[in-house]
Design an enzyme around this catalytic site. Structure first.
Site, PDB file in Angstrom:
ATOM      1  N   GLU A 170       9.810  41.773   0.989  1.00  0.00           N
ATOM      2  CA  GLU A 170      10.930  41.029   0.392  1.00  0.00           C
ATOM      3  C   GLU A 170      10.856  39.569   0.808  1.00  0.00           C
ATOM      4  O   GLU A 170      10.086  39.207   1.686  1.00  0.00           O
ATOM      5  CB  GLU A 170      12.261  41.653   0.810  1.00  0.00           C
ATOM      6  CG  GLU A 170      12.473  41.728   2.293  1.00  0.00           C
ATOM      7  CD  GLU A 170      13.573  42.726   2.674  1.00  0.00           C
ATOM      8  OE1 GLU A 170      14.687  42.271   2.925  1.00  0.00           O
ATOM      9  OE2 GLU A 170      13.312  43.949   2.715  1.00  0.00           O
ATOM     10  N   LYS A 199      11.890  36.057   2.499  1.00  0.00           N
ATOM     11  CA  LYS A 199      12.642  35.575   3.659  1.00  0.00           C
ATOM     12  C   LYS A 199      13.428  34.359   3.159  1.00  0.00           C
ATOM     13  O   LYS A 199      12.856  33.292   2.913  1.00  0.00           O
ATOM     14  CB  LYS A 199      11.709  35.190   4.798  1.00  0.00           C
ATOM     15  CG  LYS A 199      12.451  34.818   6.066  1.00  0.00           C
ATOM     16  CD  LYS A 199      11.480  34.729   7.240  1.00  0.00           C
ATOM     17  CE  LYS A 199      12.186  34.599   8.586  1.00  0.00           C
ATOM     18  NZ  LYS A 199      13.202  33.595   8.671  1.00  0.00           N
ATOM     19  N   ASP A 222      15.811  31.226   3.041  1.00  0.00           N
ATOM     20  CA  ASP A 222      15.994  30.154   4.010  1.00  0.00           C
ATOM     21  C   ASP A 222      17.397  29.557   3.879  1.00  0.00           C
ATOM     22  O   ASP A 222      17.603  28.522   3.268  1.00  0.00           O
ATOM     23  CB  ASP A 222      14.930  29.074   3.771  1.00  0.00           C
ATOM     24  CG  ASP A 222      14.831  28.122   4.939  1.00  0.00           C
ATOM     25  OD1 ASP A 222      15.406  28.433   6.004  1.00  0.00           O
ATOM     26  OD2 ASP A 222      14.178  27.080   4.795  1.00  0.00           O
ATOM     27  N   TYR A 236      20.217  41.703   2.643  1.00  0.00           N
ATOM     28  CA  TYR A 236      18.954  42.386   2.918  1.00  0.00           C
ATOM     29  C   TYR A 236      19.004  43.440   4.018  1.00  0.00           C
ATOM     30  O   TYR A 236      17.981  43.948   4.440  1.00  0.00           O
ATOM     31  CB  TYR A 236      17.859  41.379   3.259  1.00  0.00           C
ATOM     32  CG  TYR A 236      18.292  40.291   4.226  1.00  0.00           C
ATOM     33  CD1 TYR A 236      18.611  40.591   5.543  1.00  0.00           C
ATOM     34  CD2 TYR A 236      18.384  38.970   3.805  1.00  0.00           C
ATOM     35  CE1 TYR A 236      19.008  39.608   6.420  1.00  0.00           C
ATOM     36  CE2 TYR A 236      18.781  37.969   4.680  1.00  0.00           C
ATOM     37  CZ  TYR A 236      19.095  38.303   5.995  1.00  0.00           C
ATOM     38  OH  TYR A 236      19.501  37.324   6.857  1.00  0.00           O
ATOM     39  N   LYS A 256       5.567  33.620   7.734  1.00  0.00           N
ATOM     40  CA  LYS A 256       6.091  32.306   7.342  1.00  0.00           C
ATOM     41  C   LYS A 256       5.087  31.556   6.468  1.00  0.00           C
ATOM     42  O   LYS A 256       3.893  31.493   6.797  1.00  0.00           O
ATOM     43  CB  LYS A 256       6.374  31.464   8.593  1.00  0.00           C
ATOM     44  CG  LYS A 256       7.375  32.099   9.543  1.00  0.00           C
ATOM     45  CD  LYS A 256       8.784  31.685   9.228  1.00  0.00           C
ATOM     46  CE  LYS A 256       9.147  30.500  10.092  1.00  0.00           C
ATOM     47  NZ  LYS A 256      10.560  30.165  10.000  1.00  0.00           N
TER      48      LYS A 256
HETATM   49  S1  IVH Z   1      16.038  41.297   8.260  1.00  0.00           S
HETATM   50  C1  IVH Z   1      16.596  43.015  12.536  1.00  0.00           C
HETATM   51  N1  IVH Z   1      15.396  40.280   5.944  1.00  0.00           N
HETATM   52  O1  IVH Z   1      15.527  35.705   9.103  1.00  0.00           O
HETATM   53  C2  IVH Z   1      16.145  42.321  11.307  1.00  0.00           C
HETATM   54  N2  IVH Z   1      16.085  38.781   7.661  1.00  0.00           N
HETATM   55  O2  IVH Z   1      14.308  35.822  12.014  1.00  0.00           O
HETATM   56  C3  IVH Z   1      17.235  41.643  10.590  1.00  0.00           C
HETATM   57  N3  IVH Z   1      16.164  36.426   6.947  1.00  0.00           N
HETATM   58  O3  IVH Z   1      18.288  36.012  11.202  1.00  0.00           O
HETATM   59  C4  IVH Z   1      16.805  40.621   9.655  1.00  0.00           C
HETATM   60  N4  IVH Z   1      15.544  36.769   4.859  1.00  0.00           N
HETATM   61  O4  IVH Z   1      18.698  35.140   8.889  1.00  0.00           O
HETATM   62  C5  IVH Z   1      15.807  40.020   7.198  1.00  0.00           C
HETATM   63  N5  IVH Z   1      14.860  39.553   3.818  1.00  0.00           N
HETATM   64  C6  IVH Z   1      15.264  39.282   5.053  1.00  0.00           C
HETATM   65  C7  IVH Z   1      15.542  37.972   5.483  1.00  0.00           C
HETATM   66  C8  IVH Z   1      15.951  37.759   6.810  1.00  0.00           C
HETATM   67  C9  IVH Z   1      15.920  35.861   5.762  1.00  0.00           C
HETATM   68  C10 IVH Z   1      16.548  35.669   8.166  1.00  0.00           C
HETATM   69  C11 IVH Z   1      17.782  36.189   8.866  1.00  0.00           C
HETATM   70  C12 IVH Z   1      17.372  36.482  10.276  1.00  0.00           C
HETATM   71  C13 IVH Z   1      16.070  35.781  10.409  1.00  0.00           C
HETATM   72  C14 IVH Z   1      15.150  36.597  11.292  1.00  0.00           C
END
Ligand code: IVH
Length: 669
Positions: free
Chosen positions: A111, A113, A115, A223, A310
């Site tokens: 999925e 990430k 921002d 997510y 990343k």
């Molecule tokens: S899962 C325990 N899924 O990335 C895992 N995080 O470094 C929970 N983020 O603080 C996070 N897109 O703000 C997850 N598809 C995604 C995401 C995502 C952005 C961010 C989120 C988190 C950070 C993790």
């Protein structure tokens, strides 16, 4: 159908249409029809205060000022993900998962990430209870009032198999389009720009006024679902369920079965993500089965069952053609790198600001250097460095100019300030035409038809040198100008005429007083009340205006003592411009209501509810939602709700009419 039934029906209808519009992008009714349903609900709710629901679709505008945020401890800590930067690091993670699961079959979800800024929402019985920021991962800020204004977040869920209590995590985002518009507006108002949508989203979410948040058009994508009793045993199925309940869930989510599929997903989205409407800074891979997630567990900081990949920020290397120096409206000279055109994040970059002499010096740019240009999450291309290996050994460093590139005046610079300024305010063309253009712009005097080109033309033909000259223009003068027909001449003259009604606070903004942007102009105008008073004020008095510091105060003081400005302001005043606050606005500036808690109830004849609220706040009072012992009085219009009336009587709270209230402020002044 009685009122209560209709209210419930309307709330359900409106929730559905909000979801269609903001989540599914598939509206079923027109905006007008939507507005009509909303109006009907507003009226019914006003008549039936006993049926108030903080999660009604009418409550998304957020009307209460939240001062400071409460800290909330997360029921489950918000962990971060371990980051990887290369495909081989992701492959290594895949192998570790495989090993950890000891030969079991497993699936991975891929999925985006996103921002933005992360958020945790708690729902109970299908209703939004709380929205908390990540904070330090253990505790965050309660930003529920702000989050409620985000239209794609369901306040009440669609019917479905949601657990009685659950938490859902996601990212609050500002779509690129909204971000670009916001920055354009900020640039225009000379407010600092947001560097990227992430900063804009988190800045907005921390704003103290939910009405301001509502205007910023944030979005949210989710997510991660957490609960003691989740409906499905895979991440993918739970997210698909959340989508059905009304949440926006990543549409790019995919189940992957092998390391090859994971790598292909990375290859695909590395390019394709640039077309997405929101900013992404990578991809996230998760083990799909919740049971297997449990098997793999966590390290101290992050789950073993997930990893982030990343993206590299996009950059390019291109050759410098030359550095130009450009003088702006306030005389500031900005160095600009003119580059061999290069493609970056989907746009061709030809120019990049070098900001000021200090930044230019730090980069140590030489003639014809090869420069690295980056455009990670940032819209504005940035020069990040020089490829010295490609430098011609004979090339000289680019020096900052000592004189204005337009008028030749020696530049000056204030101690401790990186900006170099052309002091020739009244003789340097871009400064003069810049001020005319600014004066006529939409948010200032709104003189239609005078943009950059026309301002330059009017100046070059000797017709307009200062803003007051606009008020002496004639149709004959305008009609003989090249490119000007009767029609456009008339348009300008009409604009000039109607600008005489533009309120005082915008006149203050239009004058191009150093460091006085839109917000400061409003503050100053409200506080000084008239140009005459402003001209008589000392630096100390000016400094006592909220938000006016010593530099701004000195700038205003000096501006108003410059004979050319004095003369120009006098001519503007003689032409009939508004040089004092309107009576209405005068009512709304003072301390008459300091320390008072005031409830507004009913409908009003002279001003809108919103205006009364503003008046209360501007006079130091606080507008509160419900009547309590602490309420100072109720400002009551027609049809005050019966339950409110009863409560007032019981607690002995005074009820003040609209006229009495206005009288009260007038006398206080
Ligand atoms: S899962 C325990 N899924 O990335 C895992 N995080 O470094 C929970 N983020 O603080 C996070 N897109 O703000 C997850 N598809 C995604 C995401 C995502 C952005 C961010 C989120 C988190 C950070 C993790």
């Amino acid at each position: 159908m009685n009122a209560e039934e209709r209210i419930i029906e309307l709330r359900n209808e409106l929730n559905k249409h909000n979801h269609n519009y903001y989540v599914l992008n598939a509206p079923e009714i027109s905006d007008k029809e939507f507005d009509m349903l909303m109006k009907e609900l507003e009226t019914l709710e006003k008549d039936h205060p006993e049926l108030h629901d903080p999660l009604s679709p009418t409550q998304r505008v957020g009307s209460d000022l939240t001062k400071g945020f409460e800290h909330i401890i997360h029921e489950r800590p918000m962990l971060s993900l371990s980051n990887t930067y290369t495909i081989s690091e992701v492959d290594e993670w895949f192998d570790r998962v495989k090993k950890g699961l000891e030969g079991q079959d497993f699936e991975i979800t891929g999925e985006m990430k996103y921002d933005g800024t992360s958020i945790s929402l708690t729902y109970e019985n299908g209703r939004l209870m709380r929205a908390v920021t990540r904070g330090d991962g253990t505790q965050g800020d309660d930003v529920t009032a702000n989050v409620k204004t985000i239209k794609s977040i369901p306040l009440v869920l669609q019917p479905g198999d949601w657990p009685e209590k659950f938490e859902i995590r996601g990212e609050i985002l500002m779509p690129w389009k909204v971000f670009d518009e916001l920055n354009k507006e900020r640039e225009y108002n000379e407010e600092p720009l947001f560097a990227n949508p992430r900063n804009a989203a988190s800045g907005t979410l921390k704003t103290q006024d939910p009405r301001e948040v509502a205007k910023r058009k944030l979005d949210a994508i989710f997510y991660y679902l957490l609960s003691d009793n989740l409906p499905y045993d895979t991440h993918f199925a739970n997210m698909e369920a959340a989508r059905k309940w009304g949440f926006k869930v990543s549409g790019e989510m995919k189940i992957l079965h092998s390391v090859e599929e994971v790598d292909a997903y990375i290859d695909y989205w590395d390019i394709a993500r640039k077309e997405l409407p929101v900013a992404t800074d990578g991809l996230v891979f998760k083990v799909n089965s919740l049971r297997q997630q449990l098997n793999l567990g966590y390290t101290a900081k992050s789950p073993r069952w997930a990893v982030a990949f990343k993206f590299n920020p996009e950059n390019a290397c291109t050759q410098l053609k030359f550095v130009s120096f450009e003088t702006g409206r306030m005389g500031i000279v900005t160095p600009v790198a003119n580059l061999e055109p290069v493609l970056l994040s989907g746009t061709i970059v030809k120019r990049a600001s070098l900001h000021n002499a200090d930044i230019m010096k730090e980069l140590d740019i030489h003639e014809k250097d090869w420069l690295y240009v980056e455009k990670g999450g940032e819209i504005i291309p940035k020069i990040t460095g020089v490829d010295e290996s490609r430098r011609n050994p004979d090339s000289k460093p680019v020096e900052f100019v000592s004189h204005c590139p337009v008028c030749g005046s020696a530049l000056v610079n204030k101690e401790g300030d990186a900006a170099w300024i052309c002091p020739n305010k009244y003789g340097c063309r871009p400064q003069i035409t810049g001020r005319i253009e600014h004066f006529c712009a939409r948010r200032m005097m709104n003189i239609d038809g005078v943009g950059e080109e026309t301002a330059e033309l009017l100046y070059d033909k000797g017709l307009v040198k200062t803003s007051a000259d606009l008020y002496g223009l004639t149709k004959e003068q305008l009609s003989i100008l090249d490119r000007f027909g009767d029609k456009s001449a008339e348009r300008i003259l009409n604009g000039v005429e109607t600008s005489k009604q533009v309120p005082f606070e915008r006149v203050v903004y239009a004058l191009s007083i150093p460091n006085v942007g839109e917000t400061t102009a409003k503050r100053v105008a409200k506080s000084v009340k008239s140009m005459e008073r402003m001209q008589a004020m000392s630096v100390e008095e000016l400094q006592s205006i909220p938000d006016v510091g010593p530099i701004v105060a000195q700038g205003i003081f000096d501006y108003l003592r410059d004979p050319i400005n004095v003369e120009n302001i006098k001519r503007l005043s003689d032409a009939g411009l508004q040089m004092q606050l309107s009576e209405e606005k005068m009512l709304s500036a003072g301390t008459a209501l300091e320390g008072k808690s005031i409830v507004i109830s009913g409908t009003f004849a002279n001003h809108s509810r919103e205006e009364y609220k503003e008046m209360i706040e501007a006079n130091g009072g606080k507008n509160v939602g419900s009547i309590s012992k602490k309420t100072s009085f109720v400002l009551a219009g027609e049809n005050m709700g019966p339950s409110k009336l009863e409560k007032c009587q019981k607690l002995g709270i005074p009820i003040i009419s609209e006229d009495e209230f206005l009288e009260m402020l007038k006398n206080a002044d």
